[in-house]
Design an enzyme around this catalytic site. Structure first.
Site, mmCIF file in Angstrom:
data_model
loop_
_atom_site.group_PDB
_atom_site.id
_atom_site.type_symbol
_atom_site.label_atom_id
_atom_site.label_comp_id
_atom_site.label_asym_id
_atom_site.label_seq_id
_atom_site.Cartn_x
_atom_site.Cartn_y
_atom_site.Cartn_z
ATOM 1 N N THR A 174 -9.931 4.099 11.228
ATOM 2 C CA THR A 174 -9.801 3.284 12.452
ATOM 3 C C THR A 174 -9.226 4.104 13.607
ATOM 4 O OG1 THR A 174 -7.792 2.440 11.414
ATOM 5 C CG2 THR A 174 -9.676 0.975 11.451
ATOM 6 N N LYS B 161 0.857 -1.189 0.000
ATOM 7 C CA LYS B 161 0.000 0.000 0.000
ATOM 8 C C LYS B 161 0.892 1.237 0.000
ATOM 9 C CE LYS B 161 -2.292 1.624 3.699
ATOM 10 N NZ LYS B 161 -2.005 3.080 3.747
ATOM 11 N N ASP C 118 -3.463 4.380 -1.750
ATOM 12 C CA ASP C 118 -4.352 4.829 -0.667
ATOM 13 C C ASP C 118 -4.317 6.354 -0.582
ATOM 14 O OD1 ASP C 118 -5.734 5.146 1.726
ATOM 15 O OD2 ASP C 118 -4.083 4.442 2.980
ATOM 16 N N ARG D 201 3.056 -0.381 10.717
ATOM 17 C CA ARG D 201 4.117 -0.338 11.729
ATOM 18 C C ARG D 201 4.474 -1.672 12.387
ATOM 19 N NH1 ARG D 201 1.365 4.885 14.188
ATOM 20 N NH2 ARG D 201 -0.367 3.732 13.262
ATOM 21 N N LYS E 10 -7.362 8.139 -0.594
ATOM 22 C CA LYS E 10 -8.625 8.514 0.077
ATOM 23 C C LYS E 10 -9.231 9.793 -0.508
ATOM 24 C CE LYS E 10 -7.337 6.523 4.600
ATOM 25 N NZ LYS E 10 -5.870 6.393 4.515
ATOM 26 N N ASP F 273 -13.968 14.674 -2.855
ATOM 27 C CA ASP F 273 -14.142 15.985 -3.505
ATOM 28 C C ASP F 273 -15.451 15.925 -4.290
ATOM 29 O OD1 ASP F 273 -13.639 18.536 -4.701
ATOM 30 O OD2 ASP F 273 -11.483 18.169 -4.565
HETATM 31 O O1 C5P Z 1 0.989 1.368 10.943
HETATM 32 P P1 C5P Z 1 -0.429 0.882 10.868
HETATM 33 O O2 C5P Z 1 -0.535 -0.630 10.797
HETATM 34 O O3 C5P Z 1 -1.341 1.503 11.890
HETATM 35 O O4 C5P Z 1 -0.904 1.406 9.439
HETATM 36 C C1 C5P Z 1 -2.221 1.301 8.986
HETATM 37 C C2 C5P Z 1 -2.304 1.862 7.602
HETATM 38 O O5 C5P Z 1 -3.657 1.816 7.185
HETATM 39 C C3 C5P Z 1 -1.862 3.337 7.498
HETATM 40 O O6 C5P Z 1 -1.209 3.465 6.248
HETATM 41 C C4 C5P Z 1 -3.169 4.109 7.513
HETATM 42 O O7 C5P Z 1 -3.087 5.286 6.757
HETATM 43 C C5 C5P Z 1 -4.125 3.123 6.842
HETATM 44 N N1 C5P Z 1 -5.542 3.267 7.160
HETATM 45 C C6 C5P Z 1 -6.034 3.207 8.452
HETATM 46 N N2 C5P Z 1 -7.381 3.342 8.681
HETATM 47 C C7 C5P Z 1 -8.221 3.498 7.671
HETATM 48 C C8 C5P Z 1 -7.739 3.560 6.354
HETATM 49 C C9 C5P Z 1 -6.378 3.423 6.134
HETATM 50 O O8 C5P Z 1 -5.275 3.022 9.384
HETATM 51 N N3 C5P Z 1 -9.526 3.553 7.887
#
Ligand code: C5P
Length: 248
Positions: free
Chosen positions: A136, A46, A73, A228, A75, A78
């Site tokens: 989330t 991603k 990603d 992460r 998002k 607009d």
């Molecule tokens: O590091 P981590 O596992 O928290 O990363 C989650 C990834 O998913 C990030 O790139 C974040 O931008 C993305 N994301 C998210 N919640 C959403 C949509 C995308 O955490 N609803």
């Protein structure tokens, strides 16, 4: 239904991304070689706003040339005409998955789909278009207090998912906690792409609702998005292997 682990490459540069992917790709080769699941050899990745805005479309070409599937990603959110034209551009890059905010409404999502399909016309495998329901990092208290959305979180997610389905989208980004309900309401084929995944020993960072890969699998997630826990691990390749083995 294809299930996979999508690695969130939230890096600042292409160099950093490629160095990281060289490590986890070796693990992918091993896992895929001894697994019954028929997967692309390279990890599904991603690319978020940071990397895309820093490196431009070339980063997508670089990753596709290396054999990765790419979820872009960005998002989008607009007016319908702007989103349609932008999606047409993104579709022309050959991305495998792209997303927008369901909060933009059904007309915007329909326009996005039309634009994406125009842009991707020359590709036989069409990109998946996925809607973000609620981030989330947003919980019900934030929704009520800051966004003045007074409905329960699960009702909002359900309605946004139904809107996305009505607009012809392929699925939603949602918390793994909502995956089963989204499938109940929108059908088993409607994809659930779930971030907010943590290996049990991890802290939640800024994510409010988290599940382990095994829990997300049991909850029916189609794709888990993991950043992460892999990218910031002492040994990213071990962390990637642990996630893949638990989810697939
Ligand atoms: O590091 P981590 O596992 O928290 O990363 C989650 C990834 O998913 C990030 O790139 C974040 O931008 C993305 N994301 C998210 N919640 C959403 C949509 C995308 O955490 N609803």
């Amino acid at each position: 239904m294809a299930k996979d682990v999508i690695v969130a490459c939230d890096f600042a540069s292409a160099d950093e991304t490629i160095k990281f992917l060289d490590k986890v790709t070796r693990i992918r080769d091993e896992v895929v070689a001894c697994d019954h699941v028929n997967l692309a050899k390279r990890p599904f990745v991603k690319i978020g706003m940071e990397l895309f805005y820093a490196e431009g479309p070339q980063i997508i070409k670089t990753l596709k040339d290396r054999g990765h599937k790419v979820f872009l990603d960005l998002k989008l959110h607009d007016i319908p005409n702007t989103v349609k034209k932008t999606m047409q551009v993104l579709g022309s890059y050959g991305v495998d998955m792209v997303n927008l905010h369901a909060a933009g409404g059904i007309e915007m999502m329909e326009a996005a789909k039309a634009g994406l399909m125009l842009g991707a016309a020359r590709f036989s495998e069409k990109p998946k278009l996925i809607a973000v329901t609620q981030l989330t990092s947003t919980d019900e208290e934030i929704m009520h207090r800051e966004l003045l959305i007074d409905k329960p979180l699960d009702e909002v997610v359900r309605q946004y998912a139904l809107n996305a389905k009505e607009a012809g989208l392929d699925g939603v980004v949602c918390s793994a906690f909502e995956a089963a309900e989204v499938h109940d309401f929108c059908g088993a084929d409607f994809l659930t792409v779930t971030p907010g995944i943590r290996l049990s020993k991890d802290g939640a960072d800024d994510q409010k609702r988290v599940m382990t890969p095994a829990e997300a699998k049991a909850a029916g997630s189609d794709y888990i998005v993991v950043g992460r826990p892999i990218t910031a691990a002492d040994k990213p390749s071990d962390a990637y292997a642990e996630v893949v083995e638990a989810f697939l």
